[in-house]
Design an enzyme around this catalytic site. Sequence first.
Site, PDB file in Angstrom:
ATOM      1  N   ARG A  93     -20.820  13.715  12.297  1.00 17.59           N
ATOM      2  CA  ARG A  93     -21.727  13.510  11.363  1.00 17.59           C
ATOM      3  C   ARG A  93     -22.236  12.051  11.330  1.00 17.59           C
ATOM      4  O   ARG A  93     -23.651  12.015  11.005  1.00 17.59           O
ATOM      5  CB  ARG A  93     -19.868  12.137  11.016  1.00 17.59           C
ATOM      6  CG  ARG A  93     -19.212  13.053  10.110  1.00 17.59           C
ATOM      7  CD  ARG A  93     -18.007  12.507   9.381  1.00 17.59           C
ATOM      8  NE  ARG A  93     -17.407  13.913   8.667  1.00 17.59           N
ATOM      9  CZ  ARG A  93     -15.601  13.402   8.531  1.00 17.59           C
ATOM     10  NH1 ARG A  93     -15.118  12.705   8.302  1.00 17.59           N
ATOM     11  NH2 ARG A  93     -14.822  14.682   8.171  1.00 17.59           N
ATOM     12  N   GLY A 110      -1.048   4.373   0.280  1.00 16.41           N
ATOM     13  CA  GLY A 110      -0.941   5.757   0.274  1.00 16.41           C
ATOM     14  C   GLY A 110      -0.533   6.509   1.781  1.00 16.41           C
ATOM     15  O   GLY A 110       0.749   5.955   2.084  1.00 16.41           O
ATOM     16  N   LEU A 111      -1.126   7.335   2.642  1.00 17.36           N
ATOM     17  CA  LEU A 111      -0.155   7.921   3.322  1.00 17.36           C
ATOM     18  C   LEU A 111       0.054   7.053   4.318  1.00 17.36           C
ATOM     19  O   LEU A 111       1.158   7.199   4.619  1.00 17.36           O
ATOM     20  CB  LEU A 111      -2.111   8.828   4.385  1.00 17.36           C
ATOM     21  CG  LEU A 111      -1.988   9.956   3.611  1.00 17.36           C
ATOM     22  CD1 LEU A 111      -2.874  10.953   4.539  1.00 17.36           C
ATOM     23  CD2 LEU A 111      -1.105  11.126   2.711  1.00 17.36           C
ATOM     24  N   SER A 120     -17.727  18.451   0.978  1.00 13.99           N
ATOM     25  CA  SER A 120     -17.216  18.557   2.355  1.00 13.99           C
ATOM     26  C   SER A 120     -17.510  19.163   3.893  1.00 13.99           C
ATOM     27  O   SER A 120     -18.540  19.702   2.799  1.00 13.99           O
ATOM     28  CB  SER A 120     -15.172  19.399   2.206  1.00 13.99           C
ATOM     29  OG  SER A 120     -14.740  19.407   3.344  1.00 13.99           O
ATOM     30  N   GLY A 144       0.631  -1.103   0.019  1.00 18.17           N
ATOM     31  CA  GLY A 144      -0.379   0.311  -0.134  1.00 18.17           C
ATOM     32  C   GLY A 144       1.204   1.227  -0.043  1.00 18.17           C
ATOM     33  O   GLY A 144       2.255   1.441   0.770  1.00 18.17           O
ATOM     34  N   LEU A 179      -6.300  11.693   7.516  1.00 17.46           N
ATOM     35  CA  LEU A 179      -4.930  11.819   7.781  1.00 17.46           C
ATOM     36  C   LEU A 179      -3.579  11.885   8.543  1.00 17.46           C
ATOM     37  O   LEU A 179      -2.403  11.654   8.670  1.00 17.46           O
ATOM     38  CB  LEU A 179      -4.916  12.967   7.007  1.00 17.46           C
ATOM     39  CG  LEU A 179      -6.178  13.478   5.557  1.00 17.46           C
ATOM     40  CD1 LEU A 179      -5.829  15.164   5.351  1.00 17.46           C
ATOM     41  CD2 LEU A 179      -5.286  12.408   4.600  1.00 17.46           C
ATOM     42  N   GLU A 204      -6.273   3.751   7.885  1.00 22.36           N
ATOM     43  CA  GLU A 204      -7.240   2.924   8.051  1.00 22.36           C
ATOM     44  C   GLU A 204      -7.125   0.990   7.787  1.00 22.36           C
ATOM     45  O   GLU A 204      -8.567   0.681   8.478  1.00 22.36           O
ATOM     46  CB  GLU A 204      -8.001   3.154   6.420  1.00 22.36           C
ATOM     47  CG  GLU A 204      -9.676   3.697   6.535  1.00 22.36           C
ATOM     48  CD  GLU A 204      -9.955   3.556   5.696  1.00 22.36           C
ATOM     49  OE1 GLU A 204     -10.043   4.421   4.700  1.00 22.36           O
ATOM     50  OE2 GLU A 204     -11.452   3.756   5.587  1.00 22.36           O
TER      51      GLU A 204
END
Lengths: 230, 248, 663
Positions: C337, C42-43, C284, C40, C469, C453
């Site tokens: 959320r 990603g970040l 957003s 992976g 992030l 994640e």
Amino acid sequence: MRWLIDFLTSSIGKKLIMSLTGLFLCSFLVIHLIGNLQLFIPDGGEKFNVYAKFMTSNPLIKFISVGLYAGILLHAIQGILIWMENKKAKGSTYAVNTYDNGSWMSKNMGLLGTLILFFLCVHMGDFWFKTKFTDQIPMVTYDGVEMKDLYTQVYTSFSKLWIVIVYLIGLVALALHLLHGFESAFTTLGIRHKKYTPLIKLSGIAFSITIPLLYALIPLWVLVKNAANY
Amino acid sequence: MNLTLKIWRQKNNGSNGHFENYQVEAEEHMSFLEMLDVLNQQLIEKKQDPVAFEHDCREGICGACSMVINGRPHGSQTGTTACQLHMRAFKTGDTITIEPFRANAFPVIKDLAVDRSSFDAIMQAGGYISVNTGQAVDGNAIPVEKADADEAFDSATCIGCGACVAACPNGSAMLFTSAKINHLSKLPQGQVEHSRRVKNMVRVMDKEGFGKCSNVGACEVDCPKEISTDNIAALNRYYLGSVLFGQD
Amino acid sequence: MKLDAKIPEGELAEKWTKYRGSMNLVAPNNKRRLDVIVVGTGLAGASAAATLGELGYNVKCFTFHDSPRRAHSIAAQGGINAAKNYQNDGDSIYRLFYDTIKGGDYRSREANVHRLAECSTEIIDQAVAQGVPFAREYGGLLANRSFGGVQVSRTFYARGQTGQQLLLGAYSALSRQIAKGQVKMYNRHEMLDLVKIDGKARGIITRNLLTGKLDRHAAHCVVLATGGYGNVFYLSTNAMGSNVSAAWRSVKEGALFANPCYTQIHPTCIPVSGEYQSKLTLMSESLRNDGRVWVPKTIEDAQAIQRGEKRAEDLPEEDRDYYLERRYPAFGNLVPRDVASRAAKVASDEGKGVVKTGLGVYLDFADAIQRYGKSEAFSLGIANPSAEKIKELGEAIVKAKYGNLFQMYEKITGENPYKTAMKIYPAVHYTMGGLWVDYNLQTNVPGLFALGEANFSDHGANRLGASALMQGLADGYFVIPYTIGTFLADEIRTSKIANDTPEFLEAEQRVQNRLDQLMAIKGNQSVESFHRRLGKIMWEYCGMSRNAEGLKKGRQLIRELRKEFYEDVYIPGTTDEFNPELEKAARVADFLELGELFAVDALDRGESCGGHFREESTENGEAKRNDEDYTYVSAWEWDDNNPILHKEELTFENVELKTRSYK
């Protein structure tokens, strides 16, 4: 000197050569035009012929003219090489072509350049070659100095319609070439800033239209004048 | 809406490609890629080979999608990737020609999918600031003029999709490379390695087989992130400066 | 199985510092001899691979994308939190820790979250040094904004593309290590299995997606940073390629999967427009700062809107129900959320939805435009401005704040959100669950680590905005480079791992058999159609609102679908070529198992907490957490018939468990 070779063979280096030779040729266009505009002086061609004599005999001018020929050759050969390399880099083209993402001129600089080169051959053959290597140019004498009467040669040449048409095609090609090339040369030099780019753009358009137009006036003027004489 | 799709089919890099025509029924709220999904579903149901195309995020940021729609990378809608293009931009009866990005440095993998690893090679040549994890000073120790930060950001929005190369009649990667360089060169952090970065990235860009920029500007028009060719002018300037005044 | 989280002793605020200072280290000359696989980019993956490379390990890094830069971290919009307190508004590491624990509804580990808060400040420094163009003030210093669920401004951002910029930063660091030869990058290689030798993770089997060739890659340990599993719902804000396979293959090799049912459903996404929909797009969270959420008061009005006979602006103020402001006066439109999402579902379920499908609510900027317009007119000194002038000025302000989001909305929907209210609906966005890891980010399989994640560790039952992030980068830059040493320090005498041992050959054969099995089915239905159907089951029975009966039914339906998949899926092409359908089939096959585990976990957790809402566990219509019975992490061992639950009890020594209230 490795760095210099690396630089000159890099993509940006090659473009820089195009840019610098292009701008140099632009300056020549101006000088050449100023000289040629003397054709409009109604003195039977004296000023023009004296000027032509000066341009062909002055050692400094001769020296510069070598640079000019080199510039033309470099611009043309480099241009053709880049055109070929770019063709290879692109590989194949698209089935659908549009021109709303970049002007027609910018995408056809190679074609326009080739037309200009073709025109240059005709032009040089008609004047430069005949002057240098043949006796076809009549002679004329001013104040006891004998010189070639290029003024008359201009009139002879431009009395032929096909020559005038070749000139006009060449000059239209030049105008289109300049419309992209002038501003592009500055971009390649990295000269671009929101403060003065509009000025470069505007000067580019003005230059590209005015210079070829003034050049075109000469054969057109001669053609009209000749026609009036009949 | 009823559409005719004229799609480039090519089994792999070694074989020759050709166009094939397909009929597809689409709806105006579909994205362009969803329309292709519909086509692929049809093809799979008929046990035929679906059209291979690259896609991932489908929200215009990953840069995976790479197709030329009616002669324009990502289609002709300004600032839009193919995945964000919606079918309401077309009308029933239209014929849509879909081709892969074309450039020598982007060989076709299959159908509409091309190999863009040459971009990674350019990045590896210097598209970074050499700072190991843990070596950083406090974030606010390096003030950056807001206008410079904004300009750096504008250049940094590049999604690496390759539309610039695809749009360029010369197959040049100058917009990509210049945006990457300008992003770092606009920031004080990027100054230390500036000269080396510029020379190395341009060298690798040339080596990867991209063409030479002739300032056509098609890249800027077709860039889905609307990155300006000002970056290219800046790179030309940087390059000249680096060659003439750089250390090596 | 006894789960040991290996949380260091000592005061919460000192655990990480002390632990770092006393853990075993690997000397530089030994690092050169140790191989690490990172899956992976990603970040979390890119930052880990780059940093491990910098430290001197031999890193092999894998991505199924054509370039590391395409990982889905790139799509994160809002920002990244950090307890810098640059705004002098009372922020601190403790406050960030506390907000995250509370936001996660008290279902995360205190020690992990505190470490996350500690690392947050270093991330910003690192990113700035890499040249990440964060937003700045005119003075040249970093700008901040605030996000949902907190009372300080601690979010750093780069317009609406923070994830992209941070990922490009990590990617550039990774590129540097690739150029140095410290990291060997394998693009378009998908991990299809984990290889264990003597119980330790020692390698992976990958498939070259261009040629179909299987490869055996050996290393001293394996780090997974393979993202979340939101695509089990088919429709989500995840990228099309995001999948659970790397994690799930590890589960099949004995790793535990923790809290699969914790899913974050993001309230502001663009509603589904039709059956063909392939993915959902997030708008957003920052929009809720100015937008007002509402539905019509009456079902009649809603139906007229659904039929297209009425528009939002046709309804007078008194016919609108600003239900968030009504139900949660204290937080209004800025409730967390999970709360906002459920409220939208309730409104739509009552028949008051405002899109054709009935599933959507308004997010209206008309008031904000008026308010901004008036104040702008005042500050410009315009006396008695006309209504048009106010609107014009107001729209300009809104455009400056949210211009790119409005543009994106218009591109997708074809409607102009300045003129008519936006329509939004919740969508699956992030998965808090993942591979179970201890404090070292190591799974229960020695030598197998999980970051970002892909693990479950830091967000509990709900993640706060701008924290994903932060976690990905904290894990990759600042945690794994240390904690990997706790495993590798004991491996310095282990010579290079051979990739032709029986274990590797067997794993390769296992993968080959599995692919052959899928290809051999030669049924009639596309992979995509199965994935869509799985998504529908998940959304219907394991979605925003869950109950025991539905979960049982959902589980049953998933099992039936899985059976049908293995009987009737059709995959065109062959295994030894570029074959996106085959890639998808292998991923969907894994989702079909994970989906079941998801339902099992959701059924086991009889409480409502964070993103997990059980209809049986409510109080006055609001979610009711049950700390007495459920203060544990559910770590599942996969078994085809009956997954086995292992519990890690959560202990809270520093915060008091409270009921979240936003009324």
